[in-house]
Design an enzyme around this catalytic site. Structure first.
Site, PDB file in Angstrom:
ATOM      1  N   HIS A 281     -15.229 -33.838   0.068  1.00 43.74           N
ATOM      2  CA  HIS A 281     -15.063 -34.511   1.372  1.00 43.74           C
ATOM      3  C   HIS A 281     -14.144 -35.711   1.180  1.00 43.74           C
ATOM      4  O   HIS A 281     -13.012 -35.546   0.734  1.00 43.74           O
ATOM      5  CB  HIS A 281     -16.451 -34.877   1.898  1.00 43.74           C
ATOM      6  N   HIS A 320      -9.395 -26.559   4.479  1.00 38.82           N
ATOM      7  CA  HIS A 320     -10.223 -27.278   5.459  1.00 38.82           C
ATOM      8  C   HIS A 320     -11.135 -26.280   6.165  1.00 38.82           C
ATOM      9  O   HIS A 320     -10.732 -25.142   6.417  1.00 38.82           O
ATOM     10  CB  HIS A 320      -9.336 -27.969   6.503  1.00 38.82           C
ATOM     11  N   ASP A 376      -6.275 -35.594   3.046  1.00 36.75           N
ATOM     12  CA  ASP A 376      -6.371 -36.293   1.751  1.00 36.75           C
ATOM     13  C   ASP A 376      -5.196 -36.038   0.821  1.00 36.75           C
ATOM     14  O   ASP A 376      -5.088 -36.681  -0.223  1.00 36.75           O
ATOM     15  CB  ASP A 376      -7.678 -35.871   1.050  1.00 36.75           C
TER      16      ASP A 376
HETATM   17  C1  SDX Z   1     -12.073 -33.865   4.380  1.00 39.59           C
HETATM   18  O1  SDX Z   1     -14.751 -31.475   7.743  1.00 39.59           O
HETATM   19  C2  SDX Z   1     -13.878 -32.378   7.938  1.00 39.59           C
HETATM   20  O2  SDX Z   1     -13.416 -32.591   9.034  1.00 39.59           O
HETATM   21  C3  SDX Z   1     -13.500 -33.174   6.685  1.00 39.59           C
HETATM   22  C4  SDX Z   1     -12.364 -34.159   6.862  1.00 39.59           C
HETATM   23  C5  SDX Z   1     -12.733 -35.297   7.776  1.00 39.59           C
HETATM   24  O3  SDX Z   1     -11.799 -35.889   8.346  1.00 39.59           O
HETATM   25  O4  SDX Z   1     -13.924 -35.649   7.845  1.00 39.59           O
HETATM   26  O5  SDX Z   1     -11.231 -33.478   7.361  1.00 39.59           O
HETATM   27  C6  SDX Z   1     -11.982 -34.809   5.521  1.00 39.59           C
HETATM   28  O6  SDX Z   1     -13.105 -33.788   3.754  1.00 39.59           O
HETATM   29  C7  SDX Z   1     -10.883 -32.982   4.084  1.00 39.59           C
HETATM   30  C8  SDX Z   1     -11.182 -31.968   2.934  1.00 39.59           C
HETATM   31  C9  SDX Z   1     -11.019 -32.695   1.613  1.00 39.59           C
HETATM   32  N1  SDX Z   1     -11.439 -31.828   0.490  1.00 39.59           N
HETATM   33  C10 SDX Z   1     -10.574 -31.270  -0.346  1.00 39.59           C
HETATM   34  O7  SDX Z   1      -9.352 -31.361  -0.259  1.00 39.59           O
HETATM   35  C11 SDX Z   1     -11.220 -30.526  -1.514  1.00 39.59           C
HETATM   36  C12 SDX Z   1     -10.516 -29.184  -1.692  1.00 39.59           C
HETATM   37  N2  SDX Z   1     -10.803 -28.372  -0.546  1.00 39.59           N
HETATM   38  C13 SDX Z   1     -11.916 -27.476  -0.625  1.00 39.59           C
HETATM   39  O8  SDX Z   1     -12.892 -27.670  -1.542  1.00 39.59           O
HETATM   40  C14 SDX Z   1     -12.259 -26.738   0.653  1.00 39.59           C
HETATM   41  O9  SDX Z   1     -11.089 -26.323   1.214  1.00 39.59           O
HETATM   42  C15 SDX Z   1     -13.087 -27.486   1.691  1.00 39.59           C
HETATM   43  C16 SDX Z   1     -14.318 -28.071   1.095  1.00 39.59           C
HETATM   44  C17 SDX Z   1     -12.287 -28.579   2.316  1.00 39.59           C
HETATM   45  C18 SDX Z   1     -13.465 -26.476   2.757  1.00 39.59           C
HETATM   46  O10 SDX Z   1     -14.317 -25.579   2.163  1.00 39.59           O
HETATM   47  P1  SDX Z   1     -14.888 -24.302   2.984  1.00 39.59           P
HETATM   48  O11 SDX Z   1     -14.487 -24.354   4.407  1.00 39.59           O
HETATM   49  O12 SDX Z   1     -16.343 -24.179   2.668  1.00 39.59           O
HETATM   50  O13 SDX Z   1     -14.064 -23.126   2.388  1.00 39.59           O
HETATM   51  P2  SDX Z   1     -14.465 -22.335   1.094  1.00 39.59           P
HETATM   52  O14 SDX Z   1     -14.835 -23.283  -0.021  1.00 39.59           O
HETATM   53  O15 SDX Z   1     -15.436 -21.286   1.507  1.00 39.59           O
HETATM   54  O16 SDX Z   1     -13.052 -21.669   0.690  1.00 39.59           O
HETATM   55  C19 SDX Z   1     -12.647 -20.443   1.259  1.00 39.59           C
HETATM   56  C20 SDX Z   1     -11.791 -19.796   0.167  1.00 39.59           C
HETATM   57  C21 SDX Z   1     -12.534 -19.675  -1.182  1.00 39.59           C
HETATM   58  O17 SDX Z   1     -11.890 -18.605  -1.878  1.00 39.59           O
HETATM   59  P3  SDX Z   1     -12.696 -17.177  -2.001  1.00 39.59           P
HETATM   60  O18 SDX Z   1     -14.103 -17.504  -2.472  1.00 39.59           O
HETATM   61  O19 SDX Z   1     -12.677 -16.649  -0.581  1.00 39.59           O
HETATM   62  O20 SDX Z   1     -11.904 -16.363  -2.960  1.00 39.59           O
HETATM   63  O21 SDX Z   1     -10.658 -20.638  -0.123  1.00 39.59           O
HETATM   64  C22 SDX Z   1     -10.737 -21.104  -1.469  1.00 39.59           C
HETATM   65  C23 SDX Z   1     -12.176 -20.933  -1.915  1.00 39.59           C
HETATM   66  O22 SDX Z   1     -12.231 -20.747  -3.335  1.00 39.59           O
HETATM   67  N3  SDX Z   1     -10.373 -22.514  -1.443  1.00 39.59           N
HETATM   68  C24 SDX Z   1      -9.608 -23.125  -2.330  1.00 39.59           C
HETATM   69  C25 SDX Z   1      -9.477 -24.444  -1.890  1.00 39.59           C
HETATM   70  N4  SDX Z   1     -10.163 -24.604  -0.741  1.00 39.59           N
HETATM   71  C26 SDX Z   1     -10.733 -23.404  -0.475  1.00 39.59           C
HETATM   72  N5  SDX Z   1      -9.024 -22.657  -3.482  1.00 39.59           N
HETATM   73  C27 SDX Z   1      -8.289 -23.553  -4.147  1.00 39.59           C
HETATM   74  N6  SDX Z   1      -8.114 -24.853  -3.773  1.00 39.59           N
HETATM   75  C28 SDX Z   1      -8.684 -25.308  -2.652  1.00 39.59           C
HETATM   76  N7  SDX Z   1      -8.510 -26.572  -2.287  1.00 39.59           N
END
Ligand code: SDX
Length: 443
Positions: A281, A320, A376
């Site tokens: 997050h 996201h 971010d």
């Molecule tokens: C913020 O919710 C909000 O509004 C948050 C926010 C706010 O203003 O409050 O916008 C702020 O928190 C932004 C997000 C910051 N976090 C990151 O940048 C960390 C990296 N991102 C991820 O961990 C992920 O994308 C999330 C946590 C942001 C979202 O996760 P989800 O929606 O639960 O998606 P998921 O983990 O189920 O991913 C779906 C697929 C998976 O692959 P498969 O299992 O389908 O093969 O996408 C892949 C994930 O492995 N994936 C990524 C990835 N993000 C998702 N693979 C590599 N790198 C990534 N960053």
């Protein structure tokens, strides 16, 4: 462009109507209402095979497809990369508003008149000091305490200085606690920074504006008055606006969940700070900087991407839950980078970030999963250029998000449909085991 009064309609694109569900276990059919693009989970309780067994529930880890509330604060369209606060597009607010004006909009629901704005700024300016015991409390942390841990603890501690804040149903009491929290967050954040640097805490300079005062408490040394570069003040103010709210994100969900027990707002926001601290997050901005430093130079990017695709790590700052297109905030921040680097000089890591984004946006792994830069991905580059260490990045996010958390908390307290948050579970453990006393077990 529509005005605030024109938009009375809700924003679900799906028509209202009903769902007919047939339970193939019994052959029975049920009519369930569709309203605003949703069905009520409680309408599924009537679907059961045996009269005295609990009816159907929904299983939704991480609430991927569950609406926990109705809200009129922030609208996001993830498919089209749209973000609006109280109906106003983020691009227009970032361009033309101040952070305190946006804070007023989020919390009060409309843009302030001149008199309302001046009163709002006066009240916030008047409350930037914290009780001296808070300073003593903060000085008790280890020299290397993470500023987010200090911020979470200090905000929680404020509930003990304002015990009347648990009178959450009194609008006037809510107002003064909201003023205090918006006013004191920069003071606590700056003092956490100074603590980590082993420097004396700087008291608020109430002749400065909100964001300029924050920079003064962070960076003032022996000079009579700290005089920040106006371009940097504007850039940081814009970053606060971009972080101000984001509907039901993880930390807002924490604020609402804790707030649903009717505890005071300081304890609720402290819970939100704890959720924001996590690397998935708000902690992602700090993780992005560390990731870029680890990559070090552009020629290392292909190997890094290989590691991400092999599941060995995540491309932090990408992806996201809602945006399946470019996060509109990332676009604005990327532009703000240029303004800041004009003053501070560019950040060599920017070239790596731009190249990383270019490669990722062309790579099938990211395209298929619709992963784009989020808020971010670029913010840390600006924060570093403003001389913040990575562990302060999420504190900056928290200062920006405070009005959003508080607006959501007020909406929760006024929502007659809300109840204490207490989700169900699907139990998968053992049942009705016979206890064996320890003397038999250990013999
Ligand atoms: C913020 O919710 C909000 O509004 C948050 C926010 C706010 O203003 O409050 O916008 C702020 O928190 C932004 C997000 C910051 N976090 C990151 O940048 C960390 C990296 N991102 C991820 O961990 C992920 O994308 C999330 C946590 C942001 C979202 O996760 P989800 O929606 O639960 O998606 P998921 O983990 O189920 O991913 C779906 C697929 C998976 O692959 P498969 O299992 O389908 O093969 O996408 C892949 C994930 O492995 N994936 C990524 C990835 N993000 C998702 N693979 C590599 N790198 C990534 N960053």
């Amino acid at each position: 462009m529509a005005t605030a009064n024109d938009n009375q309609a809700t924003h679900s694109t799906q028509p209202d109507g009903s769902l007919t569900i047939t339970d193939n276990r019994t052959g029975k059919s049920y009519e369930v209402e569709i309203s605003q693009g949703a069905i009520k989970a409680s309408d599924l309780l009537q679907i059961r095979t045996i009269d005295d067994e609990p009816g159907l529930t929904t299983y939704d880890p991480g609430f991927v497809n569950t609406a926990s509330c109705k809200s009129a604060i922030t609208y996001i369209d993830g498919e089209h990369g749209i973000l609006e606060y109280r109906g106003y597009p983020i691009e227009q607010l970032a361009e033309g508003a101040s952070f305190l004006e946006v804070a007023y909009l989020l919390i009060k629901g409309s843009l302030p008149t001149k008199a309302e704005y001046e009163q709002w700024v006066h009240e916030i300016t008047f409350h930037t000091y914290v009780h001296e015991n808070v300073r003593g409390f903060m000085q008790g942390f280890r020299y290397d305490a993470h500023p987010m841990g200090m911020l979470m603890a200090s905000v929680g501690a404020l509930s003990t200085f304002y015990p009347e804040s648990n009178n959450i149903d009194d609008p006037d009491n809510r107002h003064i606690q909201i003023i205090r929290m918006i006013a004191k967050m920069p003071t606590l954040g700056a003092w956490a920074f100074r603590h980590a640097q082993g420097k004396p805490y700087i008291y608020p300079d109430n002749d400065l504006g909100y964001t300029a005062n924050f920079l003064s408490m962070l960076f003032k040394m022996s000079e009579q008055r700290y005089a920040p570069d106006e371009r940097l003040v504007k850039a940081l103010d814009t970053l606060f606006i971009l972080h101000a709210d984001h509907e039901q994100n993880c930390s807002t969900n924490a604020v609402r969940s804790v707030g649903s027990s009717h505890v005071d707002p300081y304890s609720s926001v402290a819970a939100g700070i704890g959720a924001l601290y996590g690397p998935l997050h708000g902690g992602a901005n700090e993780a992005v900087l560390r990731m870029l430093r680890r990559i070090g130079k552009a020629e290392n990017i292909p190997d890094f991407i290989k590691g991400v695709k092999a599941g060995e790590e995540r491309l932090m700052g990408f992806g996201h839950r809602v945006y399946k297109n470019y996060d509109p905030r990332a676009k604005i921040i990327k532009k703000a980078c240029d303004d800041v680097f004009e003053v501070t000089g560019t950040n060599p890591l920017l070239d790596i970030a731009v190249e990383l984004e270019k490669i990722a946006l062309e790579d099938e792994y990211f395209v298929k999963r619709r992963l784009y830069p989020n808020v971010d991905f670029y913010s840390g580059l600006i924060y570093e250029a403003l001389a913040f260490p990575p562990e302060m990045f999420t504190v900056l996010f928290a200062i920006g998000r405070t009005p959003g958390w508080l607006a959501q908390w007020v909406e929760l307290t006024e929502d007659k449909e809300q109840k204490i948050a207490r989700p169900k579970q699907i139990y998968t453990g053992d049942r009705r085991l016979d206890f064996i006393p320890s003397e038999q077990r250990w013999s």
